[in-house]
Design a protein around this motif. Structure first.
Motif, PDB file in Angstrom:
ATOM      1  N   ARG A  36      -1.045  -4.869  -2.090  1.00 30.25           N
ATOM      2  CA  ARG A  36      -1.821  -4.458  -0.908  1.00 30.25           C
ATOM      3  C   ARG A  36      -3.026  -5.332  -0.637  1.00 30.25           C
ATOM      4  O   ARG A  36      -3.606  -5.248   0.442  1.00 30.25           O
ATOM      5  CB  ARG A  36      -2.336  -3.026  -1.112  1.00 30.25           C
ATOM      6  N   ASN A  37      -3.448  -6.084  -1.635  1.00 29.74           N
ATOM      7  CA  ASN A  37      -4.731  -6.775  -1.521  1.00 29.74           C
ATOM      8  C   ASN A  37      -4.600  -8.275  -1.760  1.00 29.74           C
ATOM      9  O   ASN A  37      -4.817  -8.751  -2.883  1.00 29.74           O
ATOM     10  CB  ASN A  37      -5.723  -6.128  -2.498  1.00 29.74           C
ATOM     11  N   ASN A 190      -6.647   6.065   0.838  1.00 31.49           N
ATOM     12  CA  ASN A 190      -6.197   5.295  -0.328  1.00 31.49           C
ATOM     13  C   ASN A 190      -5.859   6.172  -1.535  1.00 31.49           C
ATOM     14  O   ASN A 190      -5.221   5.702  -2.482  1.00 31.49           O
ATOM     15  CB  ASN A 190      -7.275   4.283  -0.768  1.00 31.49           C
ATOM     16  N   CYS A 264      -9.039  -1.406   2.062  1.00 36.90           N
ATOM     17  CA  CYS A 264      -8.402  -0.995   0.806  1.00 36.90           C
ATOM     18  C   CYS A 264      -9.238  -1.490  -0.364  1.00 36.90           C
ATOM     19  O   CYS A 264     -10.389  -1.082  -0.478  1.00 36.90           O
ATOM     20  CB  CYS A 264      -6.921  -1.328   0.761  1.00 36.90           C
TER      21      CYS A 264
END
Ligand code: OOG
Ligand code: NI
Length: 317
Positions: A36-37, A190, A264
């Motif tokens: 996700r990052n 999240n 996030c």
């Protein structure tokens, strides 16, 4: 007796088995985080390549809603079952947060590898003091936590699967939380996802082990660091130095048809200096326990801002 020996050896192998499981769960949490990052992923790859594929994590961090069993304990119970010890509490009255950190099991293996496969990291878990929020915000948080059934019992499972234990909120509910607490809004979308991993700067092998060099290297590589209160956060005793990136964003589908980008996770760096009483130890003899342990409210207060709108919307460096 024979049965004692059997118990003894059974006990020993079960410790190894449980540590392997703990590390496997941490690996899954990390893989959700890396997928996700992109900034965290790229920085980890970069530091790995400079450091000959070897780095250690100082700590991993999670956020929770402190209400009806959904707070710190919901995530802590997993780590305590796997040998972690609760240490100090930190309070953030202005942000209406509290946090607790946990040290890893003393008898854990050094892991023999990098990252999650290295020495087990400390764990930092915080919670929103939901009782102190407005009634509108409390209503939303109570609605989503209640809708999760017994989701609080499965915080670690949800984190390692990359799932929310509650349904996706509407955009207006997200906005209501964000207007009062960006932490609350972050946690609503999240859930129990890993909030950050922290690279242990002092355990790096190249000149990057000095956090000032590491910060410069990260910025020169094109990444933005959280500038809240200055890039480098220093504890009053001067022995705990921390910095972090600005969080990545992901596209989130709200239930009222709105799809928008939400913050996030981020990546952090921490350098722990040698305690004054060990200052004369030769560098080769310095172990992690000779260094400043724990966390610092003043540093943490600014690191929380890594997911804030202010930091995410900053232009340039
Ligand atoms: C945690 C911020 C504090 C530290 O190391 O002091 C922190 C968060 O953003 O949830 O990570
Ligand atoms: Ni941290």
């Amino acid at each position: 007796s024979r049965s004692d020996e059997q118990n003894g050896s059974f006990h020993k192998s079960s410790i190894q088995g449980s540590e392997a499981f703990l590390r496997g769960v941490l690996e899954s949490m990390q893989s959700v985080y890396l997928n996700r990052n992109p900034t965290a992923k790229a920085i980890l790859e970069l530091v790995h390549s400079v450091e000959n594929n070897s780095l250690c994590y100082d700590h991993l961090a999670f956020r929770t809603f402190g209400v009806n069993g959904y707070g710190i304990d919901s995530m802590a119970s997993f780590f305590m079952d796997y040998g972690y010890t609760p240490r100090e509490e930190l309070r953030f009255p202005a942000k209406k947060l509290r946090a607790l950190w946990f040290s890893p099991p003393a008898d854990s293996q050094d892991g023999g590898g990098s990252g999650i496969k290295g020495p087990l990291p400390r764990i930092f878990i915080s919670e929103l003091i939901v009782d102190q929020m407005s009634s509108q915000t409390q209503e939303i948080i109570r609605k989503y936590t209640a809708s999760s059934g017994n989701g609080n019992k499965y915080a670690a499972l949800a984190s390692s699967m990359g799932l929310l234990t509650w349904e996706n909120p509407s955009h207006s509910e997200f906005q209501q939380l964000a207007s009062e607490s960006e932490y609350a809004a972050w946690t609503l979308v999240n859930g129990h996802a890993l909030n950050h991993v922290t690279i242990s700067a002092h355990r790096l092998k190249t000149e990057l082990r000095d956090i000032k060099n590491l910060n410069r290297f990260i910025e020169e590589s094109g990444f933005r660091l959280n500038s809240e209160g200055g890039v480098l956060k220093v504890s009053p005793d001067g022995l705990l130095l921390q910095s972090s990136t600005v969080a990545d964003s992901m596209s989130f589908q709200f239930t009222d048809g709105v799809t928008e980008s939400v913050p996030c996770s981020y990546i952090e760096f921490a350098e722990r200096l040698v305690l004054p009483q060990y200052k004369d130890l030769p560098a080769t003899e310095v172990k992690e326990f000779h260094r400043r342990d724990g966390f610092e409210v003043g540093n943490a207060d600014k690191i929380f801002e890594s997911t804030s709108k202010d930091q995410l919307s900053r232009v340039g460096s």
